[in-house]
Design a protein around this motif. Structure first.
Motif, PDB file in Angstrom:
ATOM      1  N   THR A  29       0.794  -1.275  -0.209  1.00 30.22           N
ATOM      2  CA  THR A  29       0.097   0.017  -0.067  1.00 30.22           C
ATOM      3  C   THR A  29       0.784   1.232  -0.034  1.00 30.22           C
ATOM      4  OG1 THR A  29      -0.203  -0.066   2.472  1.00 30.22           O
ATOM      5  CG2 THR A  29      -2.014  -1.100   1.233  1.00 30.22           C
ATOM      6  N   TYR A  36      -1.071  -2.655  -4.541  1.00 30.59           N
ATOM      7  CA  TYR A  36      -2.594  -2.413  -4.676  1.00 30.59           C
ATOM      8  C   TYR A  36      -2.676  -1.001  -5.162  1.00 30.59           C
ATOM      9  CZ  TYR A  36      -4.135  -6.839  -2.634  1.00 30.59           C
ATOM     10  OH  TYR A  36      -4.216  -8.391  -2.533  1.00 30.59           O
ATOM     11  N   PHE A  42      -6.495  -8.840 -10.515  1.00 34.42           N
ATOM     12  CA  PHE A  42      -7.314  -9.976 -10.479  1.00 34.42           C
ATOM     13  C   PHE A  42      -7.332 -10.445 -11.878  1.00 34.42           C
ATOM     14  CE2 PHE A  42      -8.882  -6.870  -7.182  1.00 34.42           C
ATOM     15  CZ  PHE A  42      -8.718  -7.786  -6.245  1.00 34.42           C
ATOM     16  N   PHE A  48      -3.928 -12.925  -9.636  1.00 33.94           N
ATOM     17  CA  PHE A  48      -4.758 -14.189  -8.754  1.00 33.94           C
ATOM     18  C   PHE A  48      -5.906 -13.984  -8.948  1.00 33.94           C
ATOM     19  CE2 PHE A  48      -4.042 -10.733  -5.762  1.00 33.94           C
ATOM     20  CZ  PHE A  48      -5.223 -10.147  -5.385  1.00 33.94           C
ATOM     21  N   GLY A  85     -12.187  -4.097   1.514  1.00 33.33           N
ATOM     22  CA  GLY A  85     -11.106  -4.272   0.332  1.00 33.33           C
ATOM     23  C   GLY A  85     -12.015  -4.974  -0.790  1.00 33.33           C
ATOM     24  N   GLY A  87     -12.079  -5.049  -3.793  1.00 38.69           N
ATOM     25  CA  GLY A  87     -11.352  -5.455  -5.262  1.00 38.69           C
ATOM     26  C   GLY A  87     -12.164  -4.673  -6.458  1.00 38.69           C
ATOM     27  N   GLU A 115     -11.248   0.921   1.093  1.00 36.12           N
ATOM     28  CA  GLU A 115     -10.036   0.420   0.087  1.00 36.12           C
ATOM     29  C   GLU A 115      -8.967   1.497  -0.100  1.00 36.12           C
ATOM     30  OE1 GLU A 115     -10.114  -2.036  -2.459  1.00 36.12           O
ATOM     31  OE2 GLU A 115      -8.196  -0.970  -2.495  1.00 36.12           O
ATOM     32  N   SER A 117      -6.703   1.465  -2.752  1.00 40.60           N
ATOM     33  CA  SER A 117      -6.351   1.534  -4.034  1.00 40.60           C
ATOM     34  C   SER A 117      -7.144   2.708  -4.765  1.00 40.60           C
ATOM     35  CB  SER A 117      -6.107   0.067  -4.740  1.00 40.60           C
ATOM     36  OG  SER A 117      -6.246   0.380  -5.999  1.00 40.60           O
TER      37      SER A 117
HETATM   38  N1  SAH Z   1     -12.755  -8.789  -1.818  1.00 36.58           N
HETATM   39  C1  SAH Z   1     -12.043  -8.742  -3.068  1.00 36.58           C
HETATM   40  C2  SAH Z   1     -10.583  -8.168  -3.457  1.00 36.58           C
HETATM   41  C3  SAH Z   1      -9.539  -9.078  -2.369  1.00 36.58           C
HETATM   42  S1  SAH Z   1      -8.001  -8.361  -2.626  1.00 36.58           S
HETATM   43  C4  SAH Z   1     -12.284  -9.945  -3.956  1.00 36.58           C
HETATM   44  O1  SAH Z   1     -12.651 -11.045  -3.294  1.00 36.58           O
HETATM   45  O2  SAH Z   1     -12.161 -10.290  -4.974  1.00 36.58           O
HETATM   46  C5  SAH Z   1      -7.747  -7.265  -1.222  1.00 36.58           C
HETATM   47  C6  SAH Z   1      -8.421  -5.938  -1.332  1.00 36.58           C
HETATM   48  O3  SAH Z   1      -8.219  -5.085  -0.186  1.00 36.58           O
HETATM   49  C7  SAH Z   1      -8.289  -4.980  -2.699  1.00 36.58           C
HETATM   50  O4  SAH Z   1      -9.296  -4.360  -2.881  1.00 36.58           O
HETATM   51  C8  SAH Z   1      -6.931  -4.224  -1.939  1.00 36.58           C
HETATM   52  O5  SAH Z   1      -6.993  -3.007  -2.768  1.00 36.58           O
HETATM   53  C9  SAH Z   1      -7.496  -4.007  -0.789  1.00 36.58           C
HETATM   54  N2  SAH Z   1      -6.678  -3.691   0.541  1.00 36.58           N
HETATM   55  C10 SAH Z   1      -5.548  -4.214   0.808  1.00 36.58           C
HETATM   56  N3  SAH Z   1      -4.711  -3.905   1.950  1.00 36.58           N
HETATM   57  C11 SAH Z   1      -5.845  -2.846   2.218  1.00 36.58           C
HETATM   58  C12 SAH Z   1      -5.481  -1.892   3.094  1.00 36.58           C
HETATM   59  N4  SAH Z   1      -4.344  -1.936   4.004  1.00 36.58           N
HETATM   60  N5  SAH Z   1      -6.490  -0.866   3.625  1.00 36.58           N
HETATM   61  C13 SAH Z   1      -7.626  -0.752   2.549  1.00 36.58           C
HETATM   62  N6  SAH Z   1      -7.782  -1.584   1.571  1.00 36.58           N
HETATM   63  C14 SAH Z   1      -6.605  -2.764   1.281  1.00 36.58           C
END
Ligand code: SAH
Length: 360
Positions: A29, A36, A42, A48, A85, A87, A115, A117
């Motif tokens: 981050t 991210y 994705f 992944f 998070g 995604g 989020e 990102s």
């Molecule tokens: N829930 C989604 C994405 C999982 S990946 C799915 O199942 O497809 C992890 C997600 O968390 C991404 O959107 C990423 O940008 C966010 N993320 C990761 N670390 C974070 C943090 N410290 N604070 C806020 N968002 C975060």
């Protein structure tokens, strides 16, 4: 070495080694160079694939889970619907399409997305164009009130510390400079009483050489979720891969283009995750006043929620080829060999809510 890797080399050369948790936070981050913050990880072209990207059934069932919890809470209006998070926004879009069938639910919810990102926020805005979400950097910024929370593969992205048991006691694992002075390598801090205190009691006597992971970030989030659901009424569903009981072993891993990658090789350009310690999350949430249900294998959880009936309903309106895809997706989400066992679902809920759907 990636641009972020070069910066970390500089920083360590000037200020000394950093913890793995610092490394993980920077790699994922960092505001300009984090994994991210800079990309879309994705899908087949990415690094992944997650459950909601495999099948719409996942988000739909979680949407119905939210509706069920909302009704058990006495249908509060307004209610905060929080996703940690999100995604690409796929999970919530599917969840809301399914939840539309419940009278009053869509009118009652206020959507809050946590989020990091900016790029993914844009995609979430598009996926949820029919709704008006608010975005936040962390759960602390979300207003107080009755709430429903979804977190799929979020906790596994939160920073972990690693401790190694040496002959003289527990030592924190660090990121140091490699012998060439231009690369990153693993190092070890001297043994410390603090490290010994942070290792879970159940693992304190693990054999010399054992590695143990601890995530204060995961624990404080679980505490905050527990406090909120207990105080205002609500429920949070955590779905992630991890262990139900404390276990020694390093699970921090990097993934790039669907392949395992060296943890220190490409900071900012590879995903980093660690297995979630569900027992530690449960203890933190309970201490904050919440009831905890599960963890339960994802396969059993989805089956109890009715994934088979949903798959059959979709298959009824599908071509042969689509039907095959639907069956394959169901199997991938529920089979013990695929995601069904390693992934687990755990609910953190207000004690008054009783047992949420999907849990025995
Ligand atoms: N829930 C989604 C994405 C999982 S990946 C799915 O199942 O497809 C992890 C997600 O968390 C991404 O959107 C990423 O940008 C966010 N993320 C990761 N670390 C974070 C943090 N410290 N604070 C806020 N968002 C975060």
């Amino acid at each position: 070495m990636t641009p972020l890797g070069r910066r970390l080399v500089h920083r360590i050369a000037r200020h000394g080694p950093i913890t793995l948790a610092d490394y993980m936070a920077e790699a994922l981050t960092h505001p300009e160079l984090g994994y991210y913050t800079t990309g879309d990880p994705f899908g087949a072209a990415g690094d992944f694939t997650t459950a909601p990207e495999i099948s719409q059934m996942f988000g739909e069932l979680l949407g119905l889970w939210c509706v069920d919890c909302w009704q058990r809470l006495g249908a509060p209006d307004p209610v905060l619907l929080v996703e940690l998070g999100p995604g690409r926004g796929t999970l919530l879009a599917d969840a809301l399409r399914a939840a539309k069938l419940a009278t009053g639910f869509l009118e009652a919810i206020q959507i809050h997305l946590v989020e990091a990102s900016p790029l993914l926020r844009k995609q979430q805005r598009q996926a949820l164009a029919d709704h008006r979400p608010d975005w936040h950097d962390n759960l602390g910024e979300v207003p107080e009130g009755p709430l429903l929370v979804l977190a799929n593969e979020f906790f596994d992205a939160l920073p972990v510390h690693q401790y190694q048991r040496g002959p003289q006691g527990w030592c924190e694992r660090l990121v140091v400079l490699g012998p060439d002075g231009e690369s990153l390598a693993f190092g070890l801090a001297p043994p410390s009483p603090l490290a010994a205190r942070l290792v879970p009691a159940a693992l304190a006597e693990a054999p010399v050489g054992s590695l143990v992971e601890v995530s204060p970030a995961c624990l404080s989030l679980a505490t905050e979720l527990g406090r909120r659901v207990a105080r205002h009424g609500g429920a949070a569903l955590v779905v992630d891969y991890g262990r139900a009981r404390p276990e020694a072993g390093a699970t921090l891993q990097a993934v790039r283009k669907h392949q395992p990658h060296g943890v220190l090789d490409s900071p900012g350009a590879a995903d980093l995750t660690a297995h979630v310690d569900f027992a530690a999350l449960a203890a933190a949430a309970q201490e904050a006043g919440a009831a905890v249900h599960g963890p339960l294998a994802q396969g059993r959880f989805l089956e109890t929620l009715g994934i088979e009936a949903r798959a059959q309903a979709l298959i009824a309106g599908a071509s042969q080829e689509q039907a095959q895809d639907i069956r394959a997706a169901r199997n991938r989400l529920t089979d013990g060999q695929a995601m069904g066992e390693l992934f687990k679902a755990m609910a953190i809920a207000a004690p008054a809510l009783g047992t949420p759907a999907g849990f025995p």
